[in-house]
Scaffold this motif. Structure first.
Motif, short mmCIF file in Angstrom:
data_model
loop_
_atom_site.label_atom_id
_atom_site.label_comp_id
_atom_site.label_asym_id
_atom_site.label_seq_id
_atom_site.Cartn_x
_atom_site.Cartn_y
_atom_site.Cartn_z
N GLY A 215 0.82 -1.20 0.00
CA GLY A 215 0.00 0.00 0.00
C GLY A 215 0.86 1.26 0.00
N ALA A 216 0.20 2.41 -0.09
CA ALA A 216 0.92 3.67 -0.15
C ALA A 216 0.03 4.80 0.35
N VAL A 217 0.62 5.95 0.48
CA VAL A 217 -0.14 7.13 0.91
C VAL A 217 -1.33 7.37 -0.01
N HIS A 218 -1.22 6.95 -1.27
CA HIS A 218 -2.31 7.14 -2.24
C HIS A 218 -3.64 6.59 -1.71
N HIS A 219 -3.57 5.48 -0.99
CA HIS A 219 -4.81 4.86 -0.51
C HIS A 219 -5.53 5.72 0.54
N THR A 220 -4.77 6.52 1.28
CA THR A 220 -5.41 7.41 2.26
C THR A 220 -6.07 8.60 1.57
N ILE A 221 -5.60 8.94 0.38
CA ILE A 221 -6.20 10.03 -0.41
C ILE A 221 -7.42 9.51 -1.17
N ALA A 222 -7.29 8.31 -1.75
CA ALA A 222 -8.38 7.73 -2.53
C ALA A 222 -9.65 7.57 -1.70
N THR A 223 -9.49 7.40 -0.40
CA THR A 223 -10.65 7.27 0.49
C THR A 223 -11.60 8.45 0.35
N SER A 224 -11.05 9.65 0.12
CA SER A 224 -11.89 10.84 -0.02
C SER A 224 -12.26 11.14 -1.47
N VAL A 225 -11.48 10.62 -2.41
CA VAL A 225 -11.72 10.92 -3.83
C VAL A 225 -12.75 9.97 -4.44
N TYR A 226 -12.63 8.69 -4.10
CA TYR A 226 -13.56 7.68 -4.64
C TYR A 226 -14.70 7.47 -3.65
N LYS A 227 -15.90 7.76 -4.07
CA LYS A 227 -17.05 7.71 -3.17
C LYS A 227 -17.66 6.31 -3.05
N LYS A 228 -17.32 5.40 -3.95
CA LYS A 228 -17.97 4.08 -3.93
C LYS A 228 -16.94 2.95 -3.88
N LEU A 229 -15.95 3.08 -3.03
CA LEU A 229 -14.98 2.00 -2.87
C LEU A 229 -15.65 0.80 -2.19
N ASN A 230 -15.23 -0.39 -2.58
CA ASN A 230 -15.80 -1.61 -2.01
C ASN A 230 -15.05 -2.07 -0.76
N TYR A 231 -14.15 -1.24 -0.28
CA TYR A 231 -13.41 -1.56 0.93
C TYR A 231 -13.20 -0.28 1.73
N ASP A 232 -12.85 -0.44 3.00
CA ASP A 232 -12.51 0.68 3.88
C ASP A 232 -11.05 0.52 4.24
N PHE A 233 -10.20 1.46 3.82
CA PHE A 233 -8.76 1.28 3.98
C PHE A 233 -8.35 1.11 5.44
N GLN A 234 -9.10 1.71 6.36
CA GLN A 234 -8.76 1.61 7.77
C GLN A 234 -9.36 0.36 8.44
N LYS A 235 -10.37 -0.24 7.83
CA LYS A 235 -11.04 -1.38 8.46
C LYS A 235 -10.80 -2.69 7.72
N SER A 236 -10.51 -2.64 6.44
CA SER A 236 -10.41 -3.86 5.63
C SER A 236 -9.01 -4.46 5.62
N PHE A 237 -8.05 -3.78 6.27
CA PHE A 237 -6.67 -4.25 6.24
C PHE A 237 -6.04 -4.28 7.62
N GLY B 156 -6.72 10.37 -7.56
CA GLY B 156 -6.71 10.07 -6.14
C GLY B 156 -5.35 9.70 -5.59
N THR B 157 -4.29 9.85 -6.39
CA THR B 157 -2.95 9.56 -5.90
C THR B 157 -2.30 10.85 -5.38
N ALA B 158 -1.15 10.70 -4.73
CA ALA B 158 -0.44 11.87 -4.22
C ALA B 158 -0.08 12.83 -5.35
N GLN B 159 0.33 12.28 -6.51
CA GLN B 159 0.70 13.14 -7.64
C GLN B 159 -0.49 13.96 -8.13
N HIS B 160 -1.67 13.35 -8.13
CA HIS B 160 -2.89 14.06 -8.53
C HIS B 160 -3.17 15.21 -7.56
N LEU B 161 -3.04 14.91 -6.26
CA LEU B 161 -3.31 15.92 -5.25
C LEU B 161 -2.31 17.08 -5.35
N ILE B 162 -1.03 16.75 -5.51
CA ILE B 162 0.00 17.79 -5.61
C ILE B 162 -0.21 18.64 -6.87
#
Length: 344
Positions: free
Chosen positions: A114-136, A182-188
């Motif tokens: 995993g990477a920091v990107h996953h903590t950003i994608a949590t807010s960018v993608y509204k319909k993820l099928n997993y919760d990055f803080q609960k599914s791992f 939703g990646t760090a590069q996109h945010l920057i």
């Protein structure tokens, strides 16, 4: 004297009656019930690992995530006594690979780089099928890698201010590549465009490999990728590093200023990479993986490898990694909202 043989009579068997049959059946049922009640051995008790372990990289081959996974996997396999396979499942800003691992059996044999990107994608993608803080189940953070604003050597700009002047002189002509929405590069990139008051076309890729190829070929104007994939090309003079996006300079590129030093306040984003297992993976398996991975990360060979690619090795505990994920998820949720970042 004549012996007279006495015939042998086997002991008589009592006749079977409905009552005795019922008694036998009840006894068998009791034995079966007792067997079922015995505690079963856990599935991983057979000398885990008993087969190869897979690390899923949620990007295309050739990028920092891929490089780190292979460097870690090579030495981890020796420590575990089983091969460690790196499998690339890129796409959708690293969420496809994460979704795959979240649904994998929680047995320690399928892991996510995993990477920091996953903590950003949590807010960018509204319909993820997993919760990055609960599914791992976090295992350890492997390394932190600075991001760098890089352009082709053919670009006239020698620093960030000259690049901004070019962008303003020819608006709507410049683009930047990222490893996906939703990646760090996109945010920057979005934050940088907002800070200069000029739009920049966002071009998402499935990983740093294809992105770097297009940056070298001029298909995109710039990138805010991690140092690792662009470093060889910067050293070869094919790409030019204008600024790093972290609060302090990179030890690998000590002469390259930060964006803050270049006059753009509010930039402090680097990219961390770490290994996670599906939630409910047995605690002893997570502990074993953490122990072996930290040993690898702290080894002189691995530390030298990280230095060569511009990465800072970490090797923390699962609890520390979980705290980092929670803090970054909250921090980036605000940046995503402030910069109105959505999936393209």
């Amino acid at each position: 004297m004549t012996r007279i043989a006495t015939p042998h009579h086997p002991p008589s068997t009592p006749p079977t009656t409905p009552s005795t049959r019922r008694h036998h059946l009840l006894a068998l049922a009791a034995l079966a019930g007792a067997a079922c009640a015995l505690p079963s051995a856990p599935a991983h008790a057979q000398a885990w690992p008993a087969k190869p372990v897979t690390i899923v990289v949620p990007f295309a081959a050739g990028g920092t995530t891929d490089v780190l996974a292979r460097a870690l996997g090579e030495k981890l396999g020796t420590a575990l006594g089983q091969p460690v396979i790196v499998e690339n499942r890129g796409g959708a800003g690293a969420t496809i690979g994460a979704d795959y691992v979240a649904k994998a059996p929680a047995d320690g044999y399928t892991l996510l780089m995993g990477a920091v990107h996953h903590t950003i994608a949590t807010s960018v993608y509204k319909k993820l099928n997993y919760d990055f803080q609960k599914s791992f189940a976090p295992i350890t953070t492997v390394a932190l890698v600075p991001n760098v604003l890089a352009v082709s050597a053919a670009t006239p700009a020698k620093d960030v201010r000259e690049l901004v002047a070019l962008i303003k002189a020819t608006p709507n002509k410049f683009s930047y590549g990222s490893n996906g929405a939703g990646t760090a590069q996109h945010l920057i990139g979005t934050q940088f465009a907002a800070s200069i008051g000029q739009p920049l076309l966002h071009v998402p890729y499935k990983g740093s490999g294809p992105l770097t190829t297009d940056l070298l070929g001029g298909q995109v104007s710039m990138s805010f990728d991690t140092v690792t994939p662009v470093l060889p090309h910067i050293k070869a003079g094919k790409l030019r590093a204008l600024a790093v996006t972290t609060a302090k300079r990179s030890s690998t590129l000590p002469d390259v200023p930060t964006l803050q030093e270049s006059g753009f306040a509010g930039f402090d984003i680097g990219t961390w990479f770490g290994v996670l297992a599906p939630a409910r993976t047995p605690a002893d398996v997570v502990a074993r993986l953490n122990t072996e991975m930290v040993k690898v990360i702290q080894s002189p060979d691995f530390q030298k490898r990280m230095q060569d690619i511009g990465a800072e090795p970490i090797g923390n505990t699962p609890a520390q990694m979980a705290e980092q994920i929670a803090a970054d998820t909250a921090r980036f949720a605000k940046l995503v909202a402030d910069n109105k970042i959505t999936t393209d």
